[in-house]
Design a protein around this motif. Structure first.
Motif, PDB file in Angstrom:
ATOM      1  N   LEU A  55      15.135   8.367 115.210  1.00  0.00           N
ATOM      2  CA  LEU A  55      15.451   9.433 116.151  1.00  0.00           C
ATOM      3  C   LEU A  55      14.205  10.048 116.764  1.00  0.00           C
ATOM      4  CD1 LEU A  55      18.345  11.197 114.200  1.00  0.00           C
ATOM      5  CD2 LEU A  55      18.523   9.596 116.115  1.00  0.00           C
ATOM      6  N   ASP A  89      18.474  11.539 109.678  1.00  0.00           N
ATOM      7  CA  ASP A  89      17.937  10.194 109.478  1.00  0.00           C
ATOM      8  C   ASP A  89      16.937  10.227 108.334  1.00  0.00           C
ATOM      9  OD1 ASP A  89      15.627  11.315 110.492  1.00  0.00           O
ATOM     10  OD2 ASP A  89      15.443   9.951 112.201  1.00  0.00           O
ATOM     11  N   LEU A  95      21.065  14.661 113.590  1.00  0.00           N
ATOM     12  CA  LEU A  95      21.889  14.060 114.633  1.00  0.00           C
ATOM     13  C   LEU A  95      23.332  14.485 114.392  1.00  0.00           C
ATOM     14  CD1 LEU A  95      22.356  11.994 116.990  1.00  0.00           C
ATOM     15  CD2 LEU A  95      22.716  10.262 115.210  1.00  0.00           C
ATOM     16  N   ILE A 123      22.845   8.312 122.442  1.00  0.00           N
ATOM     17  CA  ILE A 123      22.487   9.670 122.042  1.00  0.00           C
ATOM     18  C   ILE A 123      22.187  10.505 123.284  1.00  0.00           C
ATOM     19  CG2 ILE A 123      21.604   9.012 119.775  1.00  0.00           C
ATOM     20  CD1 ILE A 123      18.765   9.436 120.946  1.00  0.00           C
ATOM     21  N   LEU A 130      20.157  16.696 119.001  1.00  0.00           N
ATOM     22  CA  LEU A 130      20.599  15.376 119.429  1.00  0.00           C
ATOM     23  C   LEU A 130      22.033  15.171 118.969  1.00  0.00           C
ATOM     24  CD1 LEU A 130      17.514  13.114 118.587  1.00  0.00           C
ATOM     25  CD2 LEU A 130      18.265  13.863 120.850  1.00  0.00           C
TER      26      LEU A 130
END
Length: 694
Positions: A55, A89, A95, A123, A130
């Motif tokens: 990310l 992540d 996210l 995304i 995000l």
């Protein structure tokens, strides 16, 4: 009859499992109603789902596949709000996975808190977070093979999701048969192209990254197949036309010599060459079908008159078909002036004429006392009968359909056809849209014609322009002022001809006039006659003046909101001035800021008066399109061959098609039989009869 091997491809999409009428309707609006249309619906891109991302380096709007750990579910406060699942992540970057109207039981089972998952999708940035809305794929880490390796992305419509489209196209591809090879083997090897079936499969479903990298070869193969099918159909048309019996029109040259000697100027070499080519065509024992294209001021009308007089010298009649009453009357005056000392009767037939005058005109056409006939669509009516029509000239041919040209040609026997356009046609379109015609180009300006000085200026300086126009009018000048629309809509800021006319009328009084497409033909003629005589000095208009009008005293062209016009159209409008011996100017008024495309169009026009160069730039800027029609993108008739492919491959397809017809005109050889399948595949067999008529 379509070859049996293609039957399954041309079945409706409802033949595919689980495709009902609603889905079929959506597919039809997007790609077409048949299975072959799905095969032509190529992916816009390919996603590599198994290339893992992080990310930190991912950019909003991109497709990513990333391992995440589910932290918690955030239930929506109301049914209208989305369900959010907060994940992180491996580097701790957050996210949010976002779902609308999803069942809680399904989500908690798919993404339980504390679980580790591989998610794949687009995304986006939402505030400072995000998010991935409705991930395309969710898998447990040990089940990552369930993600597709390389996944095609197709354009869609509302109601037709990506998974559904992918499934349907995959089932359509199962119906794609192994077809006999129609390409030359040496040509395939030289380019390293796959077979037809393999090329289709590679584009929709590449097996690995190496094959994906070789995708341009597959696309070029299919583009060349389509171009070859088109060029072969055109080559067959030309061959068939040359084998069709006609009649030789061979005059003694007396009439043509008389008007040539009476001209106050010397014809250009391009005109001399065009007259020679057309004369040879008319003398040949098969019907002529020739396109005469020339920029504004190149002298097409004189060339057409010479051809018409050749038919009269041979004892026959000739007719000129014009798209508007105004243009027909202008042509009649021009031709009558040129032929004044020849004793030739030039008659006008339009829808405006009534009563005894119309009856007399039609009587002269029917009994042959009228040798040259100029008219509008009225020439096509059942009431217009010719004594012995041998040649038709169609002016501004893109304003007419093929069937209308056929209808006029049907009023004679083995009629020769000359079609004219003042819009220079790019080479690519010449070889595709006009490939069934012989082409003559007039690329020289008549002696005395002036270059038009072109400038661009922002609309903020409108008062300066009006003041300068007033000074020019005081010196006896005349000007066109072009606006994009007739009347202004409340929903946009487009300048209308009616608004500008009211403004200029307050400045110039009765010296300002207005003409547009909603006016009756009689009213337009009356305004144009006043402009021609000088009673009107500023003519405010829409693009009704784009084609054909000839007022030599008009030396100024103002085009307001020029950024809203196409490049070729701007050039045609500019061509209304510079038609006499007086220096002329064109002013492009634009509303800033300009986007890059508009800026480029205006720059090209400022620096070039060459219509052929401008036409090529117009085609390149618009990515293809019917230069003379309404479509703005994509080469005419083509699904697989875009402008870039055509630029590289069209000449080779053209040459191959002509060689095929020379060696195997009936397509009886092994390759010829395969090429017959190609023609049916791209449905060019249905166009042959139509193309043969021009």
């Amino acid at each position: 009859m379509r070859p049996e091997i293609l039957y399954r491809l041309f079945e409706p999409v409802t033949a595919i499992s689980r495709v009902g009428h609603r889905t079929a309707s959506l597919i039809s609006s997007l790609a077409g109603p048949r299975i072959v249309d799905l095969i032509w619906h190529l992916p816009t891109s390919i996603i590599n789902r198994q290339q893992l991302s992080d990310l930190e380096s991912a950019t909003p709007g991109s497709q990513v596949s990333v391992h995440v750990t589910v932290e918690r579910h955030r239930r929506p406060g109301t049914p209208r709000h989305p369900w959010r699942i907060v994940t992180t992540d491996d580097a701790g970057r957050k996210l949010d996975l976002v779902y609308f109207r999803a069942r809680e039981s399904w989500l908690t089972k798919l993404l339980p808190a504390g679980s580790r998952r591989l998610v794949s999708g687009r995304i986006e940035q939402f505030a400072d977070r995000l998010e991935m809305v409705h991930p395309d794929h969710v898998a447990a880490p040990g089940d990552s093979d369930s993600l597709p390796h390389l996944e095609p992305v197709y354009s869609l419509v509302d109601g037709l999701g990506a998974p559904t489209m992918q499934r349907i196209i995959s089932l359509a591809l199962e119906r794609n048969p192994e077809l006999p090879e129609w390409q030359d083997r040496a040509w395939l090897e030289q380019n390293g192209w796959p077979s037809w079936s393999d090329a289709v499969r590679r584009i929709h479903h590449p097996r690995d990254l190496d094959e994906l990298a070789g995708d341009p070869g597959a696309r070029d193969r299919l583009a060349f197949d389509e171009l070859l099918g088109d060029q072969l159909a055109l080559a067959l048309v030309r061959a068939r036309r040359r084998s069709t019996p006609g009649r030789s029109l061979r005059g003694d040259g007396s009439l043509r010599t008389k008007i040539t000697h009476a001209l106050p100027f010397r014809m250009t070499q391009a005109q001399v060459n065009a007259i020679r080519d057309i004369s040879l065509d008319m003398e040949a024992p098969f019907p002529m079908l020739r396109l005469l294209q020339g920029d504004v001021g190149s002298g097409k009308t004189l060339v057409a008159v010479q051809a018409m007089l050749a038919a009269v010298e041979a004892g026959h009649q000739a007719a000129l078909l014009a798209p508007t009453d105004l243009l027909a009357r202008q042509h009649r005056r021009t031709i009558a002036d040129l032929t004044r000392d020849t004793g030739i009767d030039v008659v006008l037939v339009t829808g405006r004429d009534r009563g005894a005058k119309r009856s007399a005109s039609l009587r002269g056409v029917a009994n042959g006392t009228s040798h040259l006939v100029v008219g509008t669509h009225a020439l096509l009516s059942e009431g217009t009968e010719f004594h012995d029509l041998a040649l038709i000239v169609v002016d501004e041919q893109h304003r007419f359909g093929v069937h209308q040209r056929i209808a006029l040609a049907a009023k004679g026997h083995s009629v020769d056809t000359l079609v004219m356009t003042a819009t220079p046609i790019p080479r690519t379109l010449q070889m595709t849209d006009y490939g069934g015609l012989d082409v003559t180009r007039l690329d020289e300006r008549l002696p005395g014609r002036q270059e038009v000085t072109t400038r661009a200026m922002p609309t903020g300086r409108l008062d300066e322009v009006v003041a300068a126009l007033g000074r020019a009018i005081g010196r006896g000048g005349r000007a066109y002022w072009i606006c994009p629309v007739i009347e202004r809509s409340e929903s946009d800021d487009t300048v209308s001809a009616e608004d500008r006319y009211r403004h200029l009328s307050r400045v110039f009084g009765e010296l300002a006039g207005l003409v547009h497409g909603r006016m009756s033909a009689a009213d337009k003629d009356e305004v144009m006659e006043r402009f021609t005589s000088g009673a009107i000095a500023v003519l405010v208009a829409t693009t009704a003046v784009e084609v054909g009008l000839d007022v030599g005293a008009a030396t100024i062209m103002v085009i307001e909101q020029a950024e809203r016009f196409g490049l070729a159209q701007l050039h045609q409008l500019r061509g209304r001035v510079g038609r006499g011996n007086t220096p002329s100017s064109c002013l492009l008024l634009y509303a800033p800021p300009l986007n890059e495309s508009a800026r480029r169009r205006l720059d090209i026009l400022r620096h070039s008066n060459d219509g052929f160069e401008i036409a090529e730039e117009d085609l390149r800027l618009r990515g293809g399109g019917e230069l003379l029609g309404a479509r703005q993108s994509g080469l005419p008739r083509f699904r697989l061959a875009d402008q870039h492919a055509a630029t590289r491959l069209l000449q080779a397809a053209h040459d191959d098609a002509r060689l095929i017809v020379a060696r195997d005109p009936d397509l009886k050889s092994e390759r010829g039989r395969a090429l017959t399948i190609l023609l049916h595949l791209f449905e060019r067999q249905d166009a042959i009869r139509l193309l043969a008529s021009g």
